[in-house]
Scaffold this motif. Structure first.
Motif, mmCIF file in Angstrom:
data_model
loop_
_atom_site.group_PDB
_atom_site.id
_atom_site.type_symbol
_atom_site.label_atom_id
_atom_site.label_comp_id
_atom_site.label_asym_id
_atom_site.label_seq_id
_atom_site.Cartn_x
_atom_site.Cartn_y
_atom_site.Cartn_z
ATOM 1 N N GLN A 66 0.820 -1.201 0.000
ATOM 2 C CA GLN A 66 0.000 0.000 0.000
ATOM 3 C C GLN A 66 0.862 1.262 0.000
ATOM 4 O O GLN A 66 0.575 2.223 -0.729
ATOM 5 N N ASN A 67 1.920 1.268 0.802
ATOM 6 C CA ASN A 67 2.809 2.430 0.834
ATOM 7 C C ASN A 67 3.495 2.648 -0.516
ATOM 8 O O ASN A 67 3.626 3.786 -0.980
ATOM 9 N N LEU A 68 3.918 1.554 -1.149
ATOM 10 C CA LEU A 68 4.559 1.690 -2.459
ATOM 11 C C LEU A 68 3.569 2.183 -3.509
ATOM 12 O O LEU A 68 3.935 2.980 -4.388
ATOM 13 N N SER A 69 2.340 1.694 -3.445
ATOM 14 C CA SER A 69 1.341 2.156 -4.411
ATOM 15 C C SER A 69 1.047 3.641 -4.243
ATOM 16 O O SER A 69 0.831 4.358 -5.229
ATOM 17 N N ILE B 153 -0.360 -3.804 -11.368
ATOM 18 C CA ILE B 153 0.778 -3.967 -12.282
ATOM 19 C C ILE B 153 0.338 -3.746 -13.721
ATOM 20 O O ILE B 153 1.008 -3.067 -14.504
ATOM 21 N N ASN B 154 -0.800 -4.310 -14.098
ATOM 22 C CA ASN B 154 -1.297 -4.133 -15.469
ATOM 23 C C ASN B 154 -1.637 -2.680 -15.762
ATOM 24 O O ASN B 154 -1.511 -2.223 -16.895
ATOM 25 N N GLU B 155 -2.079 -1.958 -14.756
ATOM 26 C CA GLU B 155 -2.492 -0.569 -14.969
ATOM 27 C C GLU B 155 -1.331 0.409 -14.937
ATOM 28 O O GLU B 155 -1.300 1.367 -15.725
ATOM 29 N N LYS B 156 -0.367 0.190 -14.054
ATOM 30 C CA LYS B 156 0.690 1.175 -13.840
ATOM 31 C C LYS B 156 2.043 0.742 -14.397
ATOM 32 O O LYS B 156 2.712 1.520 -15.077
ATOM 33 N N ILE B 157 2.441 -0.504 -14.107
ATOM 34 C CA ILE B 157 3.818 -0.896 -14.392
ATOM 35 C C ILE B 157 4.009 -1.293 -15.843
ATOM 36 O O ILE B 157 4.962 -0.859 -16.498
ATOM 37 N N LEU B 158 3.120 -2.120 -16.384
ATOM 38 C CA LEU B 158 3.319 -2.613 -17.746
ATOM 39 C C LEU B 158 3.342 -1.500 -18.798
ATOM 40 O O LEU B 158 4.137 -1.555 -19.729
#
Length: 543
Positions: free
Chosen positions: A347-350, A431-436
């Motif tokens: 949660q903190n990383l997000s 991950i699919n929304e932000k990282i990829l």
């Protein structure tokens, strides 16, 4: 009287007397005048009783009957006139209706209405529609306004149907929040009072049993007197329900048999079973009960004698009411489990990623627009972009590692398993929304992608701007355990590679060329394996 013939003042009929006027005749008995003989004969039959001797098959109507029928006809005519008047008065207004003309179109679909029979006016808005698009019904008053209480049902269009006040796709809605809160609070208060009552009974039982144990445990007849007095104390604390009135368990409703005995709960007095499968009741040690409810006001402490094994039978309902709230508070105050702690880190990383990513995207779009105009981007923006991207990639890397750790963490109960599955789904979506999408972003900071841009980029790339590594170099799908195993394997292969190189040198010095060939092939295989492991480890490896 029945055979008496009444003579009226009329001469016998002769050819000369057939033309005599038969109107305005008089009754010979009561001298009442009548306009014709039919009314006179009816009068004689009905009022004077001459109907027995007269056989007249023709229908006769009295004056009273004729009068009543005439009144009924008048009333019926009056009612019909009133109904017509009311129908005109109670008719919904039509002044806002659009008149049908040749070539009129449906207000909804635009279809041409070929005849007046195909057209229908919406009673609410008055526009012309086809029958298909004007089949909804709502309640309207005579002024064509929506009136759900006193109005009548009229056809309307879809627009007027969905624009009426209070329209909802899921039907009417009534806010019962206040009523629900009152019921909820009342039940909560009742439950709290019930909990306090059970806690007081528990304190009385535990204190009383400890006092009785200290009194009788040293005497010869102590065990017998102790059991008897404990039973008396339990019955005096709460009234027990009569065994003869109950044939089923109060909790699981299982029927009692010779093998399934009846037991009384010492806190509520209800009759329950002791099945292991349902755990409707259990005999819990006083030592355990007092330790768990140490916040209650006990006046006696549990004896240190190891032989003290007295317990209290409590049903599952009373147990839940007393101990579940305490367990909940204890769980809240306790340290989080491994999965929960990792979830907090995720949660903190997000939060960090969601804060930095918009700034990074704004700077990236600004620099891209500058480069499209063949202008040199501001070196400050480029350095700031590099810092944001480096921070994002580090956060993505940590997020990915934590996600792998959560997935591979061993759960201890069903609740943790459900939490683990939920975290896995949420992390995958994040991950699919932000990282990829970050993998497809242009690497502006690394080098110019075309020859015409290289000269423009060189003017600011040589000014000490830090090079940012690619996301694929920083991201790793390996867990900590796998990274350790690969590192150990990599160290072994590198030691073997060093030994083979030494052996090849020695073989060359000794002119053993056949051994050199074999050792060289082995060295190639080891180097290939080292490269594969190094690629898997990425930045987690070592030179």
């Amino acid at each position: 009287m029945n055979n008496t013939h009444v003579e009226v003042g009329i001469a016998p009929q002769t050819p000369e007397s057939q033309t005599v006027n038969m109107e305005n005749v008089t009754c010979p008995i009561c001298f009442k005048s009548f306009s014709n003989l039919v009314l006179l004969n009816t009068h004689l039959d009905n009022d004077h009783g001459f109907n027995d001797s007269i056989d007249d098959s023709s229908p006769t109507v009295s004056k009273q009957q004729a009068t009543s029928q005439e009144k009924k006809r008048n009333i019926a005519n009056t009612k019909s006139k009133n109904i017509k008047v009311l129908a005109k008065v109670n008719k919904i207004k039509t002044g806002h209706w659009k008149a049908y003309t040749s070539g009129s179109k449906c207000h909804d679909c635009g279809h041409i209405l070929k005849s007046k029979s195909e057209a229908r006016n919406c009673r609410k808005c008055g526009n012309l529609f086809s029958k298909w698009h004007c089949r909804n019904v709502i309640r309207l008053n005579l002024k064509a306004d929506y009136d759900p209480e006193n109005g009548k049902w009229y056809n309307c269009c879809q627009g007027c149907y969905i624009m009426r006040p209070g329209y909802n796709d899921f039907g009417s809605r009534v806010d019962l929040t206040e009523t629900f809160c009152k019921i909820r609070y009342s039940k909560s208060d009742d439950r709290e009072l019930r909990r306090l009552q059970l806690e007081n009974r528990l304190v009385v039982l535990i204190n009383g049993i400890i006092i009785l144990y200290n009194k009788y445990h040293d005497s010869i007849l102590g065990p017998v007197k102790l059991d008897y007095n404990i039973t008396t104390l339990e019955r005096s604390t709460v009234p027990w329900r009569d065994d003869s009135t109950v044939s089923n368990c109060n909790i699981c409703h299982t029927k009692f048999t010779f093998l399934l005995r009846k037991h009384h709960c010492r806190l509520c007095g209800s009759i329950v079973c002791d099945k292991i499968e349902t755990c409707c009741s259990n005999e819990l040690l006083i030592r355990f009960l007092q330790a768990v409810t140490s916040d209650l006001n006990y006046t006696q402490s549990v004896p240190e004698d190891p032989e003290f094994d007295k317990g209290i039978r409590i049903c599952s309902n009373c147990l839940d009411m007393i101990y579940v709230p305490r367990k909940f508070k204890k769980d809240i105050s306790a340290l989080p489990t491994a999965i929960i702690s990792k979830y907090y880190s995720l949660q903190n990383l997000s939060v960090v990623i969601n804060q930095v990513l918009p700034k990074f995207e704004d700077l990236l779009s600004k620099i891209e627009i500058t480069r499209e105009l063949n202008n040199v981007p501001d070196i400050t923006d480029v350095r700031e972009l590099g810092k944001h991207r480096e921070k994002l990639l580090r956060a993505f890397k940590a997020y990915n590692i934590l996600t792998k750790q959560v997935v591979t963490t061993r759960t201890t109960n069903i609740s943790e398993k459900r939490i683990q599955e939920s975290i896995k789904i949420i992390s995958s979506d994040f991950i699919n929304e932000k990282i990829l999408p970050m993998k497809n972003l242009p690497t502006i900071l690394n080098s110019g992608s075309s020859s015409n841009e290289s000269s423009t980029n060189n003017s600011f790339m040589d000014t000490g701007t830090p090079e940012v590594k690619k996301l694929s170099d920083l991201m790793s799908d390996l867990t900590i355990k796998e990274i350790k195993e690969y590192r150990e394997e990599l160290m072994v292969f590198k030691e073997q590679s060093f030994m083979l190189q030494s052996m090849i040198k020695d073989s060359k010095k000794q002119r053993h060329f056949d051994e050199v060939q074999v050792l060289s092939n082995n060295l190639k295989d080891i180097k290939k394996r080292v490269d594969d492991i190094q690629n898997k480890l990425g930045e987690q490896g070592f030179d």
